[in-house]
Design an enzyme around this catalytic site. Structure first.
Site: not given
Ligand code: IPM
Ligand code: MG
Length: 354
Positions: A138, A189, A221, A245, A249
């Protein structure tokens, strides 16, 4: 308690308004919140030409904690990259040195049917994902899009972690594991990427100071696969920025709705940036139908981690559980037999349950 309140874009202002209601209700019970609002993301760009206006960063720096809604919207997607809402978010995380991102994935029993996984796979699920938030690909340099001598373009990002960056997040992870079931899985990884080979070495070193913590390692993975195969094998997961990240999710969906999941991003002194794990959902913005519970639960995390007030944290979480048990639902977690209510009504219900 001085709180910087940054509603942001999309559903941000609606969900933040509900969290503010909760803090006001707590204030009338003797807790002293001093709240000040400022713009971030697209709202920052619109009002000050910058997704993180200087005044916003100053307010955040001067506050004890920051409560953020969400950033982003289609109308900003064609702006030059430095002006895009996401940059405001990345800069405030970096500017506050909020390197430890805590993303719990907790299944509320009432919502077991909201998950796309079989109820027996997710029942009782309680995972804490700890994502490093201020390093990795990042932020690594060099980065950019350049043109090769051949004339074709090349995109570059750089995955890098220094030893001290790994050490401090590993320490946070071990401390949190000690307060939970003492199981820590580090995700990397290391079979392919040197950066994460170092990650693994340093995590092993740090964990030596925590002999009670049972440390394991998974390649990312495999971890992605294990999270849907048998998610209850996990207690605490620690990983780098990009893997965290993605995995957070994925983990959110085990619980049925990303609309339920709060997050905390802490610096070395537990000063924190608190935000729901979900995004700005521009498609439903302004309709009063978003789920404010992730934001309200972020206030609970704020009480727990920055203000060390476990009683109030549990009071907020208890109120949310009570509301769910009473059958009230926003659209994202609605199912037949429950009662669908608006975002603002959900905020009122939590206040009543407090
Ligand atoms: C998160 C989001 C952010 C990230 C984006 C919006 C920059 O996906 O907080 O997980 O990638 O960190
Ligand atoms: Mg995210």
């Amino acid at each position: 308690m001085k709180i910087a309140v940054l509603p942001g874009d999309g559903i941000g202002p609606e969900i933040i308004a509900q969290a503010v209601k909760v803090m006001k209700a707590l204030s009338s019970d003797g807790l002293k919140f001093e709240m000040e609002e400022a713009a971030i993301g697209g709202a920052g760009y619109d009002t000050a030409g910058d997704p993180l206006p200087e005044a916003t960063m100053k307010l955040a720096t001067d506050s004890d904690a920051v409560l953020l809604g969400a950033v982003g919207g289609w109308q900003y997607d064609t702006l030059p990259r430095p002006m895009r809402p996401e940059q405001g978010l990345l800069r405030i995380r970096k500017g506050l040195n909020a390197f430890a991102n805590l993303r719990p994935a907790l299944l509320y029993p009432e919502l077991a049917n909201a998950s796309t996984l079989k109820p027996e796979v997710v029942a009782g699920l309680d995972i804490m994902i700890i994502r490093e938030l201020t390093g990795d690909i990042y932020f690594g340099q060099p980065r950019g899009i350049s043109t090769l001598p051949s004339g074709e373009r090349e995109g570059i990002n750089t995955m890098r972690y220094s030893e001290s960056e790994i050490r401090r997040i590993a320490k946070v992870a071990c401390e949190i594991a000690m307060k939970r079931n003492k199981k820590l899985c580090s995700v990397d990884k290391a079979n392919v990427l040197e950066t994460t080979d170092l990650w693994r070495q340093v995590v092993i070193e740090v964990a030596k100071d925590y002999p009670q913590v049972e440390l394991s390692h998974q390649y990312v993975d495999n971890a992605a696969m294990q999270l849907v195969r048998n998610p209850k094998q996990f207690d605490v997961i620690v990983t780098g920025n990009i893997f965290g990240d993605i995995l957070s999710d994925e983990a959110s969906m085990l619980t049925g709705s990303i609309g339920m999941l709060p997050s905390a991003s802490l610096d070395a002194n537990n000063k924190g940036l608190y935000e729901p794990s979900h995004g700005s959902a521009p498609d439903i913005a302004g309709q009063d139908i978003a789920n404010p519970l992730a934001t309200i639960l972020s206030v609970a995390m704020m009480m727990r981690y920055t203000f060390n007030d476990e009683t109030t944290a549990q009071r907020i979480e208890g109120a949310v559980k009570k509301v769910l048990a009473s059958g009230l639902r926003t659209g994202d977690i609605f199912e037949p037999g429950t009662q669908k209510i608006a975002c603002s009504a959900m905020g009122d219900a939590v206040v009543a349950a407090l």
